[in-house]
Design a protein around this motif. Structure first.
Motif, mmCIF file in Angstrom:
data_model
loop_
_atom_site.group_PDB
_atom_site.id
_atom_site.type_symbol
_atom_site.label_atom_id
_atom_site.label_comp_id
_atom_site.label_asym_id
_atom_site.label_seq_id
_atom_site.Cartn_x
_atom_site.Cartn_y
_atom_site.Cartn_z
ATOM 1 N N LEU A 77 21.678 22.465 52.618
ATOM 2 C CA LEU A 77 20.328 22.035 52.214
ATOM 3 C C LEU A 77 19.692 23.047 51.254
ATOM 4 O O LEU A 77 19.041 22.670 50.279
ATOM 5 N N GLU A 78 19.927 24.319 51.548
ATOM 6 C CA GLU A 78 19.381 25.370 50.685
ATOM 7 C C GLU A 78 19.971 25.248 49.279
ATOM 8 O O GLU A 78 19.254 25.279 48.284
ATOM 9 N N ARG A 79 21.283 25.108 49.226
ATOM 10 C CA ARG A 79 21.968 25.039 47.934
ATOM 11 C C ARG A 79 21.576 23.773 47.169
ATOM 12 O O ARG A 79 21.345 23.794 45.966
ATOM 13 N N ARG A 109 12.795 31.378 52.796
ATOM 14 C CA ARG A 109 13.309 32.332 53.775
ATOM 15 C C ARG A 109 14.313 33.282 53.130
ATOM 16 O O ARG A 109 14.252 34.492 53.322
ATOM 17 N N HIS A 110 15.245 32.699 52.356
ATOM 18 C CA HIS A 110 16.252 33.527 51.678
ATOM 19 C C HIS A 110 15.573 34.539 50.745
ATOM 20 O O HIS A 110 15.894 35.731 50.756
ATOM 21 N N GLU A 111 14.624 34.055 49.952
ATOM 22 C CA GLU A 111 13.960 34.926 48.980
ATOM 23 C C GLU A 111 13.116 35.991 49.669
ATOM 24 O O GLU A 111 13.081 37.145 49.229
ATOM 25 N N VAL A 151 21.636 39.073 53.573
ATOM 26 C CA VAL A 151 20.733 37.926 53.776
ATOM 27 C C VAL A 151 21.520 36.722 54.289
ATOM 28 O O VAL A 151 21.106 36.061 55.244
ATOM 29 N N GLU A 152 22.670 36.444 53.672
ATOM 30 C CA GLU A 152 23.486 35.318 54.136
ATOM 31 C C GLU A 152 23.890 35.508 55.600
ATOM 32 O O GLU A 152 24.016 34.549 56.355
ATOM 33 N N GLY A 153 24.069 36.766 55.992
ATOM 34 C CA GLY A 153 24.482 37.061 57.358
ATOM 35 C C GLY A 153 23.382 36.888 58.389
ATOM 36 O O GLY A 153 23.658 36.515 59.527
ATOM 37 N N ILE A 154 22.142 37.177 58.013
ATOM 38 C CA ILE A 154 21.072 37.146 59.024
ATOM 39 C C ILE A 154 20.173 35.923 58.963
ATOM 40 O O ILE A 154 19.533 35.575 59.949
ATOM 41 N N GLU A 155 20.117 35.240 57.830
ATOM 42 C CA GLU A 155 19.056 34.242 57.639
ATOM 43 C C GLU A 155 19.060 33.124 58.685
ATOM 44 O O GLU A 155 17.997 32.661 59.087
ATOM 45 N N HIS A 156 20.223 32.718 59.148
ATOM 46 C CA HIS A 156 20.275 31.598 60.109
ATOM 47 C C HIS A 156 19.950 32.021 61.535
ATOM 48 O O HIS A 156 19.836 31.185 62.415
HETATM 49 MN MN MN Z 1 20.960 31.739 51.761
#
Ligand code: MN
Length: 146
Positions: free
Chosen positions: A10-12, A76-78, A98-103
């Motif tokens: 969804l983010e992408r 959230r990512h930003e 960020v990819e590791g923690i965001e979810h």
């Molecule tokens: Mn992301």
């Protein structure tokens, strides 16, 4: 609630539509480094969960629900990138971190991190004070290694 994998898609998709006006299966596959057949499968799942409408020849369109969550996921990512940059994390680590923690953070935690970012952005001296702490810690580590 979307799963972490659904969130990545969804983010992408949100970013692609925002930047190009559309999101093709091939573009999503390239952006996420996955096989197009995995994208098709996930897109069908997202369609079933009413995040988007997928039509084989017309491509895909986010629903109001998909658009809303997509926007929040990008925010959230930003925000997390801004936060890690602000606290002095090396740029080389930021994207993966960020990819590791965001979810794995609650929206409560995201909002509180937003407060911290705001706290530092409101006063340049606070950033400098944090920088001074880091410098002191680095010097201590360097001393111990001598
Ligand atoms: Mn992301």
């Amino acid at each position: 609630m979307p799963t972490p994998s659904m969130e990545d898609y969804l983010e992408r998709i949100y970013v692609l539509i925002d930047e190009k006006g559309y999101a093709r299966v091939s573009d999503i596959a390239e952006a996420l480094a996955v096989h197009p057949s995995s994208v098709t499968k996930m897109v069908q799942k997202l369609d079933k969960s009413k995040y988007l409408v997928y039509e084989r020849y017309r491509g895909l369109v986010l629903t109001a629900k998909g658009n809303k969550i997509g926007k929040r996921l990008v925010y959230r990512h930003e925000l997390l990138e801004t936060f890690l940059t602000m606290i002095g994390v090396d740029e080389a680590h930021i994207y993966r971190d960020v990819e590791g923690i965001e979810h794995h953070l609650s929206w409560d935690a995201i909002d509180r991190i937003g407060d911290v970012v705001q706290y530092f952005q409101e006063d340049e001296e606070r950033i400098q004070a944090l920088g001074a702490v880091q410098k002191r810690n680095e010097e201590t580590v360097a001393d111990e290694e001598e």
